[in-house]
Every structure is written in C-alpha cells, then in structure tokens.
Write a protein that holds these residues in place. Sequence first.
Motif, PDB file in Angstrom:
ATOM      1  N   ALA A   1       0.834  -1.208   0.000  1.00  0.00           N
ATOM      2  CA  ALA A   1       0.000   0.000   0.000  1.00  0.00           C
ATOM      3  C   ALA A   1       0.867   1.255   0.000  1.00  0.00           C
ATOM      4  O   ALA A   1       0.600   2.205  -0.743  1.00  0.00           O
ATOM      5  CB  ALA A   1      -0.926  -0.014   1.215  1.00  0.00           C
ATOM      6  N   TYR A   2       1.902   1.271   0.836  1.00  0.00           N
ATOM      7  CA  TYR A   2       2.819   2.417   0.846  1.00  0.00           C
ATOM      8  C   TYR A   2       3.556   2.531  -0.487  1.00  0.00           C
ATOM      9  O   TYR A   2       3.749   3.612  -1.035  1.00  0.00           O
ATOM     10  CB  TYR A   2       3.834   2.269   1.984  1.00  0.00           C
ATOM     11  N   SER A   3       3.986   1.396  -1.021  1.00  0.00           N
ATOM     12  CA  SER A   3       4.760   1.385  -2.258  1.00  0.00           C
ATOM     13  C   SER A   3       3.947   1.920  -3.434  1.00  0.00           C
ATOM     14  O   SER A   3       4.429   2.754  -4.212  1.00  0.00           O
ATOM     15  CB  SER A   3       5.235  -0.039  -2.561  1.00  0.00           C
ATOM     16  N   MET A   4       2.702   1.456  -3.548  1.00  0.00           N
ATOM     17  CA  MET A   4       1.858   1.883  -4.673  1.00  0.00           C
ATOM     18  C   MET A   4       1.529   3.369  -4.607  1.00  0.00           C
ATOM     19  O   MET A   4       1.268   3.996  -5.633  1.00  0.00           O
ATOM     20  CB  MET A   4       0.574   1.065  -4.710  1.00  0.00           C
ATOM     21  N   SER A   5       1.545   3.925  -3.406  1.00  0.00           N
ATOM     22  CA  SER A   5       1.269   5.359  -3.259  1.00  0.00           C
ATOM     23  C   SER A   5       2.534   6.201  -3.397  1.00  0.00           C
ATOM     24  O   SER A   5       2.474   7.426  -3.318  1.00  0.00           O
ATOM     25  CB  SER A   5       0.604   5.630  -1.906  1.00  0.00           C
ATOM     26  N   GLY A   6       3.679   5.535  -3.599  1.00  0.00           N
ATOM     27  CA  GLY A   6       4.937   6.257  -3.769  1.00  0.00           C
ATOM     28  C   GLY A   6       5.501   6.827  -2.482  1.00  0.00           C
ATOM     29  O   GLY A   6       6.347   7.732  -2.511  1.00  0.00           O
TER      30      GLY A   6
END
Length: 402
Positions: free
Chosen positions: A275-280
């Motif tokens: 989730a953090y990764s996909m939001s950058g």
Amino acid sequence: MLSFSNNNCTLICKIQVSHCSHSWKQSSFTKLTNLNLLKPQIFRLVCAVGDLGQMQKVEDERPQIRWAEINLDEINDAQRNHISRLPKNMTNRCRALMKQLICFSPEKTNLSILLAAWVRSMKPVRADWLVVLKEMGNMNHPLRFEVAEFALLEESFEPNIRDYTKIIHGYAKQSRLQDAENTLQAMRNEGLECDQVILTSLIHMYSKSGKFNLAKDTFEKMKLLSLPLDNRAYGSMVMAYIRAGMLKEGEILLREMESQQVYAKSEVYKAMLRAYSMSGDSVGSQRIFDAIQIAGIIPDDKICTLLINAYVTSGQNREACVAFENMRRAGIRPNDKCVALMLDVYEKEKKLKEVLDFLMDLESDGIMIGKEASEKLARWFRELGVVEEVELVLRDYGSIEV
C-alpha cells in the motif's frame, strides 16, 4: 467432477400426513404451519426475530416421514464413485445419509424433509452428526452449512458454543455476512455469549468484506471484554485499516502488536508495504521494510521489489539503485518486475551504456530478463532508433519481438 445433484435419483422419502405435535416457542411466524419442516429456514427466521418475543407450544399438521433407500441404479458414475470412497469405518446410519446427500436433488425433495426422515428412522447421536458434518466438510459439499444449521436445532446433536463457532467461521471464510450474523443471533438466543474465537472470526470477515466500522467495533469489544488479542485478531484489524486507506492507523496498530511481542503474519506486512509502495511513499515503505526484518521475516524478491518500486515511483533513483544492490549482496535474485523497475531508472536518466553494462552483469550471474523487462527494452530502443544495433545483444537474453 462430482455432482451433488441428480434429477434421475429416486425419491428418498415417502410422506403420509397425520396430526402430531411439535414444541416451538411462540412467534409471529407460527401462522406458517409448515415452517417446522424447514429447520434451516426457521433457524434464520428465529435469528431475525431476536428478542421480539417467545414461542409457545403449538399443534400443527406435519408429514409423517418414512425413510426409503436410494436406488443405486439411478445415480451417475461420479456419485457412485464418491459413495464407494466413503470411509470404511463409517456406521451404516451415517453411510445411509451420506449416500442421500451425495445424490441429493432439490427438484425431488426438500433437505429438511430428508434430514427429518433420517432422524426419525436412524435415531442418531451427536457422534453420528459429527461424522456426517466432517465428511461433508472434507468433500466441500454445498449443503454442509444447511445440514449444520438443521443439526443445531436437534436435541440429539447436543449443540455447544463450538458448533456455532464452526458455522460462523465457515460463513466468515466465504464472506457470507448475513448468514454469519444470523447464526450469531441464534447463538445469543440460546444464552451463549461470544468468545475470543468467534469475535476474531467476525473481525476477519468484516475486514475482508470492507466493513471497516463493524470490524473496528468488534475489535474494540474484544478489548473491553479483556479477551486475548492474538496475531490473527490484530492482523485482521490491520488489514481493515489498509483496505480503508488508513495506513498510519494500521501502522500504529502494528507497533502496538510489536510492543506486546505479538507479530503479524508476513502477508499483513506485505500488504502494508504494498500500500505504501503503490502510493509512492518511500519513507513509509522503508519503515515497514525495517519492521519486517524486526519481526523475523526474511525479505524475499517480492518484498525488495515493493521497496524499490516506492523509490522509483517517488523519483528517488539513487535510493532505488542502492536498494537493488543491497538485495543483490544479500543473495536475493531479482525478479522480472524488479529488473523492469531498474530499466525505468536507466531510461529516465538516458543511460544507454549503463543499462547494457547492467544487463551484462545480470547475465554473468545467470539472471535472464523476462517478458516485462524485455518489452521495456524493445520500446526504449525503438524510440532511440537503435534497434538494429542492439538486436543481437537482446537475443542473448531471450526471445523478444523487436
């Protein structure tokens, strides 16, 4: 494939109408005189009624049911084969019911009528019910929950709270919210209170179904009741926060778990990292990546790829390269997605020579690029107009359409 329905099956019950009495508590549903034949349906209705009123003894007409054996000549090969694979030590009364359930046809009879006939003719005890329910579970029979609901209303079953728990948990796994809540209400009507196992199953169900408020209310109820919170209850609540997009709150709960030396399963950490990764959010991704290692989980190629993706998405190319090299030094082989992300870094910085060196380095370690990375290379080189110059090089890494 086993079929649990057969239109050619012989009728399994013969019915004669006579007057008899049956004991039920009074409710607004008693006008429907045949409902006591449909126990699973009554089960749901009683759940819906809740505390609206009590039922009293009533007299009604109900069919007198006589058991009739199934005709094995009228069933299909799959059903016959499944019957032959029933456990050898299964009692005759259980085997008789399992045959009927394997060949059950809703067009020919009603399930409640079948079960009532079995109870009247075979006089089962609790052990018999448990054998049948276990076998139905093993074969993933579509009627297993209906049979379990019927059993809960039978004195011979001698139901306890764990029987309700199994049904609620089964419904929760299938995200059948209303059925689970109906069973929960029926359990309360019997004077049984929710325990840790049931509430944990409910949190998982509400979380999986995206019912954040219900999941949170149930989680808070567990705390108020001072019930033990294990990694499944915590993990399900963290997943509810993730699905609701409340990553910071979910991370706080992860920290609460860790302070009590309770660690979530790797799937929960991966979901938070994703989730953090996909939001950058590279800072949040790095925090979760560190927490994963503190929890004793060894990072794999997918976990490392999520961290690298966070850096690439946020435009931190240098940090992405450092994370990639750290992964290589740790002996983790990059997957195709990870290699494709690194190609994005080189493309953004227009480092054609460096990317070829990068590919040669991968080849020296026996790492061949896959479909996603190959397609990015082909597109990049096509845009540069140097397809012919690098075609031979690309062929060394796999079959690509250039």
